[in-house]
Design a protein around this motif. Structure first.
Motif, mmCIF file in Angstrom:
data_model
loop_
_atom_site.group_PDB
_atom_site.id
_atom_site.type_symbol
_atom_site.label_atom_id
_atom_site.label_comp_id
_atom_site.label_asym_id
_atom_site.label_seq_id
_atom_site.Cartn_x
_atom_site.Cartn_y
_atom_site.Cartn_z
ATOM 1 N N VAL A 220 19.662 4.894 3.672
ATOM 2 C CA VAL A 220 18.212 4.661 3.693
ATOM 3 C C VAL A 220 17.890 3.530 4.671
ATOM 4 N N ILE A 221 18.650 2.464 4.617
ATOM 5 C CA ILE A 221 18.431 1.338 5.530
ATOM 6 C C ILE A 221 18.558 1.802 6.975
ATOM 7 N N LEU A 222 19.623 2.538 7.275
ATOM 8 C CA LEU A 222 19.873 2.976 8.656
ATOM 9 C C LEU A 222 18.861 4.008 9.141
ATOM 10 N N LEU A 223 18.341 4.806 8.245
ATOM 11 C CA LEU A 223 17.361 5.817 8.640
ATOM 12 C C LEU A 223 15.938 5.254 8.747
ATOM 13 N N VAL A 224 15.630 4.217 7.980
ATOM 14 C CA VAL A 224 14.269 3.692 7.940
ATOM 15 C C VAL A 224 14.028 2.573 8.962
ATOM 16 N N CYS A 225 15.023 1.746 9.203
ATOM 17 C CA CYS A 225 14.807 0.565 10.065
ATOM 18 C C CYS A 225 14.333 0.897 11.487
ATOM 19 N N PRO A 226 14.984 1.801 12.237
ATOM 20 C CA PRO A 226 14.498 2.037 13.607
ATOM 21 C C PRO A 226 13.060 2.531 13.696
ATOM 22 N N SER B 111 19.507 -4.097 9.868
ATOM 23 C CA SER B 111 20.400 -3.269 9.046
ATOM 24 C C SER B 111 21.699 -4.001 8.733
ATOM 25 N N SER B 112 22.231 -4.704 9.720
ATOM 26 C CA SER B 112 23.468 -5.471 9.492
ATOM 27 C C SER B 112 23.253 -6.521 8.404
ATOM 28 N N TYR B 113 22.136 -7.232 8.493
ATOM 29 C CA TYR B 113 21.829 -8.255 7.493
ATOM 30 C C TYR B 113 21.662 -7.635 6.100
ATOM 31 N N LEU B 114 20.869 -6.557 6.020
ATOM 32 C CA LEU B 114 20.610 -5.936 4.720
ATOM 33 C C LEU B 114 21.875 -5.330 4.114
ATOM 34 N N ILE B 115 22.674 -4.685 4.932
ATOM 35 C CA ILE B 115 23.910 -4.073 4.413
ATOM 36 C C ILE B 115 24.908 -5.157 4.024
ATOM 37 N N ASN B 116 24.909 -6.265 4.736
ATOM 38 C CA ASN B 116 25.758 -7.385 4.335
ATOM 39 C C ASN B 116 25.338 -7.902 2.956
ATOM 40 N N MET B 117 24.025 -7.989 2.721
ATOM 41 C CA MET B 117 23.528 -8.410 1.409
ATOM 42 C C MET B 117 23.931 -7.405 0.326
ATOM 43 N N VAL B 118 23.835 -6.126 0.638
ATOM 44 C CA VAL B 118 24.228 -5.081 -0.322
ATOM 45 C C VAL B 118 25.722 -5.190 -0.615
ATOM 46 N N ARG B 119 26.515 -5.414 0.416
ATOM 47 C CA ARG B 119 27.962 -5.565 0.210
ATOM 48 C C ARG B 119 28.270 -6.731 -0.715
ATOM 49 N N MET B 120 27.563 -7.846 -0.527
ATOM 50 C CA MET B 120 27.837 -9.027 -1.354
ATOM 51 C C MET B 120 27.378 -8.818 -2.801
ATOM 52 N N LEU C 271 31.694 -7.820 9.976
ATOM 53 C CA LEU C 271 32.124 -6.528 9.448
ATOM 54 C C LEU C 271 30.925 -5.616 9.242
ATOM 55 N N SER C 272 29.836 -6.178 8.746
ATOM 56 C CA SER C 272 28.621 -5.383 8.559
ATOM 57 C C SER C 272 28.058 -4.914 9.894
ATOM 58 N N GLN C 273 28.108 -5.775 10.922
ATOM 59 C CA GLN C 273 27.652 -5.366 12.252
ATOM 60 C C GLN C 273 28.535 -4.264 12.817
ATOM 61 N N GLN C 274 29.824 -4.357 12.583
ATOM 62 C CA GLN C 274 30.724 -3.304 13.048
ATOM 63 C C GLN C 274 30.395 -1.985 12.355
ATOM 64 N N PHE C 275 30.215 -2.034 11.064
ATOM 65 C CA PHE C 275 29.884 -0.838 10.291
ATOM 66 C C PHE C 275 28.562 -0.229 10.761
ATOM 67 N N VAL C 276 27.530 -1.052 10.861
ATOM 68 C CA VAL C 276 26.208 -0.580 11.271
ATOM 69 C C VAL C 276 26.231 -0.060 12.708
ATOM 70 N N THR D 182 29.124 5.997 -3.690
ATOM 71 C CA THR D 182 27.883 6.783 -3.639
ATOM 72 C C THR D 182 26.669 5.872 -3.557
ATOM 73 N N ALA D 183 26.648 4.830 -4.357
ATOM 74 C CA ALA D 183 25.509 3.900 -4.332
ATOM 75 C C ALA D 183 25.383 3.235 -2.965
ATOM 76 N N LEU D 184 26.506 2.781 -2.414
ATOM 77 C CA LEU D 184 26.460 2.157 -1.094
ATOM 78 C C LEU D 184 26.001 3.158 -0.038
ATOM 79 N N THR D 185 26.484 4.382 -0.126
ATOM 80 C CA THR D 185 26.103 5.403 0.849
ATOM 81 C C THR D 185 24.598 5.653 0.815
ATOM 82 N N ILE D 186 24.037 5.761 -0.360
ATOM 83 C CA ILE D 186 22.590 6.009 -0.474
ATOM 84 C C ILE D 186 21.793 4.832 0.079
ATOM 85 N N ILE D 187 22.145 3.631 -0.348
ATOM 86 C CA ILE D 187 21.396 2.443 0.090
ATOM 87 C C ILE D 187 21.536 2.220 1.590
ATOM 88 N N ALA D 188 22.767 2.264 2.094
ATOM 89 C CA ALA D 188 22.993 2.018 3.522
ATOM 90 C C ALA D 188 22.357 3.112 4.377
#
Length: 191
Positions: free
Chosen positions: A170-176, A86-95, A106-111, A162-168
């Motif tokens: 989904v990532i956080l809910l699906v990965c585990p 999730s940290s890796y994917l959200i970092n990619m989304v942020r970039m 920062l992405s690891q802290q957020f996740v 809103t876009a970041l919230t939806i994408i992040a």
């Protein structure tokens, strides 16, 4: 390790996420999230699952202990894997989406802090396995944590929030569960 801080932030993330994100943002060292929050929460989750499995099946023979250990290992693998993936994917989304610089810490802290709900629900369902349906419903609180954290920690503008919230989310809910499924399938295949 500061258990008082761990409990304080976990409680704030559930009761008042805006205030929790403000406190997190003001912490000087973002490298601490893994060692001071994520790893202990994974450990508590694994311990809860181990205890719940022992009470569910008993501890009369080696198979019961093996069952508890496999459940414990599955939780550890799924939560560790979810944290890093999730940290890796959200970092990619942020970039790409937000055009922010590459900052995996920062992405690891957020996740790590967004996974508070996942950790606490894993602890709850580890001890009380019958709470699974309620756990599924409560997982969606992650969306609110992401919404609040995107503004406070990631400094996301309103038009992209809103876009970041939806994408992040989904990532956080699906990965585990996805990693847990793969681990369980590999466990069946290799046994």
């Amino acid at each position: 390790m500061d258990y008082k801080f761990l409990l304080h932030i976990a409680f704030l993330m559930i009761s008042n996420p805006a205030k929790a994100w403000e406190e997190i943002r003001l912490r000087p060292n973002i490298r601490e999230v893994s060692f001071e929050y994520v790893y202990p929460m994974i450990g508590f989750s694994a311990l809860a699952v181990f205890i719940g499995s022992i009470f569910e099946r008993g501890w009369g023979n080696a198979e019961d202990y093996q069952y508890a250990m496999m459940n414990c290992a599955a939780v550890v693998v799924s939560l560790f894997g979810a944290f890093f993936l999730s940290s890796y994917l959200i970092n990619m989304v942020r970039m790409r989406l937000l055009e922010q610089r590459d900052d995996i810490l920062l992405s690891q802290q957020f996740v790590g802090y967004c996974m508070t709900v996942t950790f606490l629900l894993q602890i709850l369902t580890g001890i009380l396995p019958n709470m699974g349906i309620i756990s599924i419903l409560l997982q969606f609180y992650v969306i609110y944590l992401v919404w609040e954290g995107s503004e406070k920690l990631l400094d996301v503008t309103e038009d992209k929030r809103t876009a970041l919230t939806i994408i992040a989310s989904v990532i956080l809910l699906v990965c585990p569960p996805m990693i847990r499924f793969v681990f369980d399938q590999l466990n069946i295949l290799l046994n």
